[in-house]
Scaffold this active site. Structure first.
Site, mmCIF file in Angstrom:
data_model
loop_
_atom_site.group_PDB
_atom_site.id
_atom_site.type_symbol
_atom_site.label_atom_id
_atom_site.label_comp_id
_atom_site.label_asym_id
_atom_site.label_seq_id
_atom_site.Cartn_x
_atom_site.Cartn_y
_atom_site.Cartn_z
ATOM 1 N N HIS A 1 0.835 -1.213 0.000
ATOM 2 C CA HIS A 1 0.000 0.000 0.000
ATOM 3 C C HIS A 1 0.862 1.253 0.000
ATOM 4 O O HIS A 1 1.282 1.725 1.060
ATOM 5 C CB HIS A 1 -0.892 -0.009 1.245
ATOM 6 C CG HIS A 1 -1.764 -1.220 1.334
ATOM 7 N ND1 HIS A 1 -1.301 -2.452 1.709
ATOM 8 C CD2 HIS A 1 -3.092 -1.382 1.087
ATOM 9 C CE1 HIS A 1 -2.289 -3.333 1.688
ATOM 10 N NE2 HIS A 1 -3.389 -2.703 1.318
ATOM 11 N N GLU B 1 -16.935 -4.303 24.888
ATOM 12 C CA GLU B 1 -16.091 -5.504 24.994
ATOM 13 C C GLU B 1 -14.906 -5.463 24.030
ATOM 14 O O GLU B 1 -13.776 -5.832 24.382
ATOM 15 C CB GLU B 1 -16.903 -6.779 24.715
ATOM 16 C CG GLU B 1 -17.984 -7.092 25.726
ATOM 17 C CD GLU B 1 -19.285 -6.349 25.464
ATOM 18 O OE1 GLU B 1 -19.376 -5.616 24.449
ATOM 19 O OE2 GLU B 1 -20.222 -6.492 26.272
ATOM 20 N N HIS C 1 -27.640 -15.782 25.356
ATOM 21 C CA HIS C 1 -26.588 -15.587 26.352
ATOM 22 C C HIS C 1 -25.837 -16.867 26.703
ATOM 23 O O HIS C 1 -24.885 -16.834 27.472
ATOM 24 C CB HIS C 1 -27.187 -14.999 27.637
ATOM 25 C CG HIS C 1 -27.484 -13.535 27.530
ATOM 26 N ND1 HIS C 1 -28.235 -13.018 26.502
ATOM 27 C CD2 HIS C 1 -27.114 -12.488 28.300
ATOM 28 C CE1 HIS C 1 -28.328 -11.712 26.660
ATOM 29 N NE2 HIS C 1 -27.633 -11.355 27.733
ATOM 30 N N ILE D 1 -10.454 8.668 0.999
ATOM 31 C CA ILE D 1 -10.396 7.568 0.018
ATOM 32 C C ILE D 1 -10.218 6.268 0.778
ATOM 33 O O ILE D 1 -9.423 6.188 1.714
ATOM 34 C CB ILE D 1 -9.184 7.751 -0.936
ATOM 35 C CG1 ILE D 1 -9.363 8.957 -1.868
ATOM 36 C CG2 ILE D 1 -8.907 6.486 -1.755
ATOM 37 C CD1 ILE D 1 -10.377 8.773 -2.980
ATOM 38 N N ASP E 1 -9.367 6.670 7.437
ATOM 39 C CA ASP E 1 -10.834 6.656 7.327
ATOM 40 C C ASP E 1 -11.383 5.302 7.754
ATOM 41 O O ASP E 1 -12.413 5.204 8.412
ATOM 42 C CB ASP E 1 -11.258 6.894 5.866
ATOM 43 C CG ASP E 1 -10.811 8.245 5.338
ATOM 44 O OD1 ASP E 1 -11.311 9.262 5.831
ATOM 45 O OD2 ASP E 1 -9.946 8.264 4.433
ATOM 46 N N HIS F 1 -4.228 3.371 -3.343
ATOM 47 C CA HIS F 1 -4.354 2.783 -1.999
ATOM 48 C C HIS F 1 -3.532 1.504 -1.803
ATOM 49 O O HIS F 1 -2.699 1.440 -0.904
ATOM 50 C CB HIS F 1 -5.832 2.488 -1.684
ATOM 51 C CG HIS F 1 -6.011 1.575 -0.521
ATOM 52 N ND1 HIS F 1 -6.110 2.017 0.773
ATOM 53 C CD2 HIS F 1 -6.071 0.209 -0.448
ATOM 54 C CE1 HIS F 1 -6.223 0.979 1.583
ATOM 55 N NE2 HIS F 1 -6.210 -0.131 0.869
ATOM 56 N N PHE G 1 -20.044 -13.257 24.927
ATOM 57 C CA PHE G 1 -19.577 -12.039 24.264
ATOM 58 C C PHE G 1 -18.084 -12.076 23.951
ATOM 59 O O PHE G 1 -17.517 -11.076 23.512
ATOM 60 C CB PHE G 1 -19.978 -10.803 25.068
ATOM 61 C CG PHE G 1 -21.463 -10.733 25.297
ATOM 62 C CD1 PHE G 1 -22.350 -10.930 24.229
ATOM 63 C CD2 PHE G 1 -22.000 -10.526 26.555
ATOM 64 C CE1 PHE G 1 -23.734 -10.913 24.430
ATOM 65 C CE2 PHE G 1 -23.374 -10.507 26.766
ATOM 66 C CZ PHE G 1 -24.241 -10.706 25.706
ATOM 67 N N GLY H 1 -3.315 -3.914 11.508
ATOM 68 C CA GLY H 1 -3.756 -4.407 10.201
ATOM 69 C C GLY H 1 -5.268 -4.542 10.206
ATOM 70 O O GLY H 1 -5.945 -3.976 9.352
#
Ligand SMILES: Cc1ncc(C[n+]2csc(CCOP(=O)(O)OP(=O)(O)O)c2C)c(N)n1
Length: 652
Positions: free
Chosen positions: A27, A399, A461, A186, A154, A258, A425, A116
């Protein structure tokens, strides 16, 4: 930009585009766009010493937009870090090069964290900034007074984790956290207007951050914003309007800059445009010297710092103190004296209460479930905005950020963070858990309500496939203790393992003790061990974990009435068991042909232990909303049902 600084920035640009071109992947856009901002930051603000990348009071620089890894590698090479040579840059993205596709954390290298997966770096940076505040409180502001800079794009800001992490950072008023937002509008699919119309200023201000908008190619604006951020009383974002692929006549400002090599022709045009007369990977001496001088700045300030720091003799090492380890041992003695039926989440709380005051690096927390996860004891003190003297973080219902922040805390200076939520979770935590495991960090996840045993809250749950999923993560220990003694032993394992994160899978429901005699040795350290046998000569092996060890014992006794004899194996950790010697594994698993497993969870991970002839009792469907004993009955997880099935097998 003045001409001089422009040249410094252009060195980053050409190194980045040349490395991507040579690797034929990568990139170039982000490093070329953010080169000016990075140059001003490193030249005038960042406190760092390439000769000692581990200097405790260094500013942390986190590249959350990890795809732009060449920006980081270029900066580390140019400023003189030993870890990154020109050769390794030429080997960008090749096998075993430190210049991997995305930055991979390596101790003492200048690569502060693995990034990453977009947004993760932001949460790590929040962890670094909290770490700085806590450490400052412990050591003093003369010794700890660094900033944490995070470069986010972004994409990072579109990710949910950014919201969670930045919201907490604003709440805690992390004044030493500075984000450099590469606001180039972008991303991969094209202009960000395809998918975002956030008002960034309002967004950040509502979190309690300062928002400063600058032209990311204007030295004065960048400098002024960074200067202002130094004395802020809140976290600051410097929103840098940049042109992705800056310097590329045909690709700058476009998505095509990019994530692919610019191509030989375009690279030639960039060289012309930037007036860069040197061949690929050639950094002329006068430019390299200039960069190296920037790198040298830090070694002077570190020297002075070190002289004073040595006097206070405070070290934050990975190794645990004996006093702390002894307090764990004492708790095992207590547990064998007080024999009563309690939930393992409660056992965990009792252990924490016994040890927390003996370890000043243990930082607890929970994602709004302190009372349910039993993570907070009466000895904990809450960390609050403007008061970081505590050792407990209320992460709020966040979390994902909690786990990313814990990675940052662990990376910052060997803090041992632990954080609680419901096991279900863990799915919201997984990306950060995976990175903790990859980075070999001692992060501890206190995951309670670990099966249908939680009862009435029902299938949304009740974890089913979570344990299997977590067990599949390399270098993660999943620990599912059966009672109070095992809970203490599992905590000890988690704490004593400096390079492996651990999940403690704990019950909501009470469990009868299975270990009532004191043992000097940590039996859970074997991963699995015999807890009971109903006869010297046995017909089958019953393996179980956590709450189902009690069920396995009951089943074993029932079967004995029919003269079917068994041994019960408690297996709190499949991963640790796998690490044992062949002969030990054979002793545990090889005694009988017929083996069964019992775990109130997906049976997926048990097949390898029970073998083709074996049988796994578990749940391969979603749970049920009901009192927990009814749910166990519904899924056939009762000693009657299991004993009957086994009886049938033996009567054939
Ligand atoms: C969690 C996650 N989702 C998707 C990706 C794949 N990805 C890498 S870069 C990128 C676009 C990022 O856009 P931006 O942050 O604007 O970077 P820039 O185009 O400025 O380099 C995407 C979707 C990723 N790395 N992480």
């Amino acid at each position: 930009m003045n001409k001089h600084n422009k040249i410094l920035a252009n060195a980053i640009r050409v190194l980045s585009m040349d490395a991507v071109q040579k690797a034929n992947s990568g990139h170039p856009g982000m490093p070329m766009g953010m080169a000016d901002v990075a140059t001003i930051l490193f030249k005038y603000f960042l406190k760092f010493n390439p000769r000692n990348p581990s200097w405790l009071n260094r500013d942390r620089f986190v590249l959350s937009a990890g795809h732009g890894s060449m920006l980081l590698y270029s900066l580390l090479y140019l400023t003189g870090y030993k870890s990154i040579s020109l050769k390794s840059i030429k080997n960008f993205r090749q096998l075993n090069s430190i210049c991997a596709g995305h930055p991979e954390y390596k101790p003492n290298s200048g690569i502060e964290t693995t990034t990453g997966p977009l947004g993760q770096g932001i949460s790590n940076a929040v962890g670094f900034a909290i770490g700085e505040e806590i450490l400052k409180k412990k050591i003093g502001k003369n010794f700890i007074n660094h900033k944490t800079y995070v470069l986010a794009g972004d994409g990072c800001l579109m990710e949910g984790i950014s919201h969670e992490a930045m919201s907490l950072a604003g709440h805690l008023k992390l004044k030493n956290l500075i984000m450099l937002f590469d606001n180039n509008s972008i991303s991969i699919d094209g202009p960000t207007t395809l998918a975002v119309s956030d008002n960034y200023k309002k967004r950040f201000e509502s979190y309690g951050w300062n928002y400063i908008l600058v032209n990311g190619h204007n030295e004065n604006e960048i400098f002024k914003a960074l200067k202002k951020a130094q004395s802020s009383i809140k976290p600051t974002v410097i929103s840098c309007k940049t042109e992705i692929g800056y310097g590329s006549p045909n690709k700058s400002g476009k998505a095509s800059a990019h994530g692919s090599p610019l191509g030989d022709k375009e690279i030639e045009l960039v060289r012309k445009k930037l007036d860069w007369k040197y061949s690929p990977f050639e950094i002329p001496k006068y430019i390299l010297n200039e960069w190296r001088k920037i790198g040298l700045k830090g070694s002077k300030s570190e020297k002075t710092w070190n002289k004073n720091y040595k006097k206070i003799k405070m070290r934050f090492e990975k190794k645990l103190k004996n006093k702390f380890l002894n307090s764990i041992k004492k708790e095992i003695i207590n547990a064998t004296k007080e024999i009563k039926s309690i939930a393992t989440r409660k056992s965990s709380e009792l252990l924490l209460a016994a040890i927390v005051n003996n370890c000043n690096t243990l930082i607890g927390g929970s994602a709004d479930l302190a009372g349910s996860n039993n993570t907070k004891t009466k000895y904990h003190k809450i960390i609050k905005p403007n008061d970081f003297s505590g050792n407990y973080i209320h992460y709020g219902v966040r979390e994902h950020a909690m786990c990313g922040i814990m990675n940052g805390l662990s990376l910052h200076s060997n803090f041992i963070p632990y954080g609680g939520t419901f096991l279900i979770f863990s799915d919201y935590c997984k990306p950060s858990i995976r990175l903790a495991a990859m980075m070999k960090q001692r992060v501890i996840y206190v995951m309670t309500h670990d099966s249908i045993g939680l009862g009435e809250d029902g299938p949304t749950h009740q974890p089913v496939e979570q344990l299997t999923g977590l067990r599949a993560i390399p270098n993660l220990n999943v620990l599912r203790p059966a009672d109070r003694v095992e809970t203490i032993e599992c905590w000890e394992l988690a704490l004593k393992n400096p390079n492996t994160p651990s999940v403690l899978s704990l019950t909501r429901q009470n469990l009868n003790p299975v270990r009532t005699k004191y043992s000097k040795y940590n039996k859970c350290a074997l991963g699995a061990y015999e807890i009971l046998r109903t006869n010297k000569k046995i017909d089958l092996t019953i393996i179980a974990s956590g709450s189902e060890v009690n069920l396995a014992i009951e089943t074993g006794h029932k079967l004995a009435k029919y003269k079917i004899y068994s041994k019960i194996i408690s297996m709190p950790s499949q991963e640790i068991f796998e690490l044992q010697s062949k002969s030990y594994k054979e002793k545990i698993l090889g005694e009988t042909n017929y083996k069964i497993s019992i775990e109130a969870s997906s049976t997926e991970s048990w097949g390898k232990f029970v073998g083709e002839n074996g049988l796994s009792f578990g749940i391969n469907d979603y749970g049920k909303s009901s009192p927990y004993k009814d749910a166990f009955k519904y899924f056939g997880l009762t000693s009657e049902n299991i004993a009957n099935k086994i009886k049938k097998k033996f009567s054939k």
